[in-house]
Scaffold this motif. Sequence first.
Motif, PDB file in Angstrom:
ATOM      1  N   LYS A  58      -6.328  23.530 -20.582  1.00 39.44           N
ATOM      2  CA  LYS A  58      -5.776  22.002 -19.326  1.00 39.44           C
ATOM      3  C   LYS A  58      -6.568  21.964 -18.418  1.00 39.44           C
ATOM      4  CE  LYS A  58      -1.405  22.997 -20.629  1.00 39.44           C
ATOM      5  NZ  LYS A  58      -0.037  22.478 -19.782  1.00 39.44           N
ATOM      6  N   HIS A  61     -10.227  21.017 -18.580  1.00 37.98           N
ATOM      7  CA  HIS A  61     -10.388  19.645 -19.094  1.00 37.98           C
ATOM      8  C   HIS A  61     -10.043  18.416 -18.150  1.00 37.98           C
ATOM      9  CE1 HIS A  61      -9.371  16.335 -22.146  1.00 37.98           C
ATOM     10  NE2 HIS A  61      -8.244  16.261 -21.481  1.00 37.98           N
ATOM     11  N   GLU A  62      -9.224  19.257 -16.814  1.00 37.55           N
ATOM     12  CA  GLU A  62      -8.628  17.435 -15.810  1.00 37.55           C
ATOM     13  C   GLU A  62      -9.959  17.486 -15.112  1.00 37.55           C
ATOM     14  OE1 GLU A  62      -5.132  17.400 -12.732  1.00 37.55           O
ATOM     15  OE2 GLU A  62      -5.757  18.895 -13.982  1.00 37.55           O
ATOM     16  N   GLU A 227       0.249  15.038 -22.531  1.00 39.63           N
ATOM     17  CA  GLU A 227      -0.171  16.539 -21.640  1.00 39.63           C
ATOM     18  C   GLU A 227      -1.866  16.435 -21.217  1.00 39.63           C
ATOM     19  OE1 GLU A 227       0.879  21.237 -22.255  1.00 39.63           O
ATOM     20  OE2 GLU A 227       1.066  20.101 -24.044  1.00 39.63           O
ATOM     21  N   LEU A 228      -2.933  15.840 -21.879  1.00 38.11           N
ATOM     22  CA  LEU A 228      -3.735  15.960 -21.233  1.00 38.11           C
ATOM     23  C   LEU A 228      -4.818  14.616 -21.197  1.00 38.11           C
ATOM     24  CD1 LEU A 228      -5.123  18.511 -25.117  1.00 38.11           C
ATOM     25  CD2 LEU A 228      -5.604  18.671 -21.685  1.00 38.11           C
TER      26      LEU A 228
END
Length: 494
Positions: A58, A61-62, A227-228
Amino acid sequence: MYLLGYDIGSSSVKVCLVEASSGKVVASDFSPKKEMKIIALQPGWAEQNPADWWTNLKLAHESVMHQAGINAEDIKGIGITWQMHGLILVDKDQNLLRPSIIWCDSRAVEYGEKAFIQIGAEKCLSHLLNSPGNFTASKLAWVKENEPEIFDKIDKIMLPGDYIAMKLSGEIGITIEGLSEGIFWDFKNNCISKDVIEHFGIPESFFPEIVPTFGIQSTVSAAAANELGLKEGTPISYRAGDQPNNALSLNVFNPGEIASTAGTSGVVYGVLDHLDYDKLSRVNTFAHVNHSEEQMRLGVLLCINGTGILNSWLKHNFATSLSSYGDMNELASLSPIGSKGLSIIPFGNGAERVLENKDTRCSIHGINFNIHSKGDVLRAAQEAIVFSYEYGMNIMREIGMNINVIRAGNANMFLSSIFRQSLASVSNAVIELYDTDGAVGAARAAGMGIGFYADSSEAFASLEKIAIIEPEHEKRDQYLEAYSGWQDHLQAII
């Protein structure tokens, strides 16, 4: 139009975004910035918490999405690759039951050796192409015997990439490639091995639905999308273990093609189109990414645990005054070929399959306090890693593998001129370096999975070769003399 690649390593999780039409990397990042912790409660054990993989995914990815500044709906496919052979256990509510027993954990060796004898060596090798060894099936057998209260709660077993796919989609699946790396797949009967699961007492219900390596395996759930910051319904269209995926990343799909990596562990990986195996299971044979019942494509894998982790250990415990691996390489380059007679046996990261699952530990031989310095030790370490590769590649040659050209990404140990020149010269093979990595390969493969690319040639048309390293023929005798001395020390130990 964009494609996402997730690479779940034991050191970090890398995320890469690729523009599909050009094949170019738009953004990439990894987390954590320091190596992920490996839990070792006892000597030879190695575990990680899969929840940490998801947390770091996460974070990376962010960062990638922030760098790229694109709309989530423009991401059309997700590919996943992972550290091979890990065991993940979940209950019926998809809750983790224990930390993952990862690839370099050696606690299950005796379970695999017993299975090899009781199932029968010929049957294991002809059907599984391997001894059950210290792979995922044997790790599960260890859990059954030593943690029965956990075994009784198991609903499904997974490999690391399957866990990430579950977190993304809420669905659990597994590929034939994944089953083969766990030593659960019968290549002669093209099914989950009855011999293995009956020997270990593993219910067939533990295995998830088999999904294709390329294709719409599942889609991003509403929860994961939230969430992503992804779009719900985005296809997860590819997954494979890190070494088959690394070969894919280097456009290695066909018989005779060779790929290599040199990260925490070291790998040489070649493709066969017929059933073959090492009778001592020192190198291993798994389903390659493009393997099918109609088109046999098998990956012959030489894996050495004690490679890049040796260089890392030296940096953190021996060469602490040096600020980077580049500084270590520069100091090592002052030492001559052969490191003035200094040899290191690099196998300090658990049992080694190439040594028939012996755990020799790491050792240093021939130190002379009057002539050897820090640079000699650092060079000897890199040469030791090269020599362990050559030791294993000789086994691959014995089963018919030609090693004339080795393709590798320009990363990890291949960033060192000492390492790559020594490897080329000892093996007498040309090394081709490419600007790619596992996350990039997984992203491109996701494009194959959704049908954006017609075939692998189209998917990897933009793969960029950045260097060619030829053997130093005039110095080869010096390299071979050093290798011979190293072999003598190894043979005295084993």
